[in-house]
Design an enzyme around this catalytic site. Structure first.
Site, mmCIF file in Angstrom:
data_model
loop_
_atom_site.group_PDB
_atom_site.id
_atom_site.type_symbol
_atom_site.label_atom_id
_atom_site.label_comp_id
_atom_site.label_asym_id
_atom_site.label_seq_id
_atom_site.Cartn_x
_atom_site.Cartn_y
_atom_site.Cartn_z
ATOM 1 N N TYR A 136 2.580 -2.427 -8.156
ATOM 2 C CA TYR A 136 1.747 -2.299 -6.772
ATOM 3 C C TYR A 136 1.620 -0.871 -6.568
ATOM 4 C CZ TYR A 136 0.065 -3.280 -2.146
ATOM 5 O OH TYR A 136 -0.628 -3.545 -0.935
ATOM 6 N N LYS A 164 -1.503 -3.277 -9.934
ATOM 7 C CA LYS A 164 -2.398 -3.563 -8.761
ATOM 8 C C LYS A 164 -2.759 -2.254 -8.281
ATOM 9 C CE LYS A 164 -2.015 -5.376 -4.052
ATOM 10 N NZ LYS A 164 -2.955 -4.410 -3.598
HETATM 11 C C1 HMN Z 1 -1.743 -6.418 -0.395
HETATM 12 O O1 HMN Z 1 -0.848 -5.902 -0.695
HETATM 13 O O2 HMN Z 1 -1.649 -7.562 0.732
HETATM 14 C C2 HMN Z 1 -3.209 -6.351 -0.747
HETATM 15 O O3 HMN Z 1 -3.282 -6.583 -2.074
HETATM 16 C C3 HMN Z 1 -3.718 -4.984 -0.466
HETATM 17 C C4 HMN Z 1 -5.132 -4.822 -0.581
HETATM 18 O O4 HMN Z 1 -5.373 -3.976 -1.445
HETATM 19 C C5 HMN Z 1 -5.736 -4.367 0.884
HETATM 20 N N1 HMN Z 1 -5.121 -3.247 1.274
HETATM 21 C C6 HMN Z 1 -4.614 -3.240 2.349
HETATM 22 O O5 HMN Z 1 -4.694 -4.035 3.317
HETATM 23 C C7 HMN Z 1 -3.904 -1.916 2.785
HETATM 24 C C8 HMN Z 1 -7.011 -4.525 0.651
HETATM 25 O O6 HMN Z 1 -7.759 -5.710 0.401
HETATM 26 C C9 HMN Z 1 -7.987 -3.816 1.894
HETATM 27 O O7 HMN Z 1 -7.552 -4.537 3.076
HETATM 28 C C10 HMN Z 1 -9.394 -3.971 1.869
HETATM 29 O O8 HMN Z 1 -9.884 -3.383 0.773
HETATM 30 C C11 HMN Z 1 -10.002 -3.297 3.162
HETATM 31 O O9 HMN Z 1 -9.682 -1.920 3.199
#
Ligand code: HMN
Length: 291
Positions: A136, A164
């Site tokens: 990740y 990821k």
């Molecule tokens: C997680 O670890 O819960 C997610 O996989 C993270 C995911 O990459 C999200 N990143 C964060 O929340 C920091 C994205 O879905 C993000 O929320 C979205 O692209 C809006 O910026």
């Protein structure tokens, strides 16, 4: 590894007024993702799950709830990474025993670990279990930027099957796709799903899919089919939505939007603030505008 491709919601966790895990609400979020968003899988214990604010026991309970609710209906990835390596190993064993399809671990953060330390961390976690691991990488929150060569070194361990990739570095993403055709690459920024798909990612993991999973799949599948203009139109609507969500508070707003769908997604965990009435009202408007 091809069995793991697809669209994954980063699972939200429902917390009550006292900051405790609301099991029923969390089960409803899981069901909503399976039944309505039709996701291929869930990424449990990520940033979106507010994981880094939880105790080991709470993390375990959430892993149990997700597996118990989802059974084998969809794929499950457990994010077990922690700056406490012993905890990461414990959670890797726990989720492997529960039957999680893969584990994932965030790059160790807060301290400035050198690459040898990061490599030791990953090999220690995955070599402690009979499972597969997805790195990740989320440099904007961890401060850890790994190079193509460093990813290659981690990928020498066959049990490390993918990454990821939550970054906007499309040059690195393209280099990774070319260098590692047999590793899984998941896009982590929902707002950049279209360009990531064009570059050949195998799937995506996102927080906004908890409410916008249907559009996310359309973008992914249209882009894979080369229907770029159609995909772009849906990405435009999606990004209007994501911009509105981010302006109002990311996890608070997605949770409040789920409440509009009758899903008891609850509150966030301290030190995150409690959703204010203003935030909830705005979330209601946003929900109405896009759904
Ligand atoms: C997680 O670890 O819960 C997610 O996989 C993270 C995911 O990459 C999200 N990143 C964060 O929340 C920091 C994205 O879905 C993000 O929320 C979205 O692209 C809006 O910026």
């Amino acid at each position: 590894t091809t069995d793991m491709k697809g669209i994954y919601s980063a699972l939200l966790v429902s917390f009550d007024e006292n900051g405790n895990v609301n099991e029923q609400g969390t089960r409803e979020i899981i069901r909503h993702n399976i039944d309505k968003m039709k996701v291929d899988g869930l990424y449990v214990g990520g940033s979106t799950g507010e994981n880094f604010m939880l105790s080991t026991d709470e993390k375990k309970r959430i892993f149990e709830i997700a597996k118990d609710e989802a059974k084998d209906e969809i794929k499950l990835i457990a994010q077990v990474g922690s700056v406490n390596l012993k905890e990461a190993v414990e959670l890797a064993k726990f989720t492997t025993d529960l039957g999680y399809d893969a584990i994932s671990a965030v790059t160790p953060f807060y301290y400035k670990f050198d690459f040898e330390e990061i490599k030791h961390y990953y090999n220690t976690i995955i070599n402690s279990v009979d499972n597969r691991l997805i790195i990740y990488s989320i440099p904007f929150l961890t401060g850890v930027n790994m190079s193509l060569d460093q990813f290659a070194e981690l990928f020498e361990n066959e049990k490390i099957i993918g990454v990821k990739f939550t970054a906007a570095d499309f040059y690195l993403l393209e280099r990774m796709r070319k260098a590692f055709p047999n590793k899984l690459i998941f896009a982590g920024f929902d707002e950049m799903m279209l360009p990531a798909t064009v570059l050949g990612v195998d799937g995506a993991i996102g927080s906004t899919f908890n409410v916008n999973g249907v559009r996310a799949r359309q973008i992914f599948e249209l882009a894979q089919a080369g229907k770029i203009e159609e995909a772009r139109e849906i990405q435009h609507v999606t990004n209007d939505l994501i911009t509105d969500i981010l302006d109002n508070g990311l996890y608070h707003t997605i949770k409040a939007m789920l409440e509009e769908e009758g899903v008891h997604a609850g509150l966030c965990r301290e030190p995150m603030k409690k959703t204010t009435p203003e935030m909830a009202a705005r979330a209601k408007e946003i929900h109405k505008k896009y759904f």
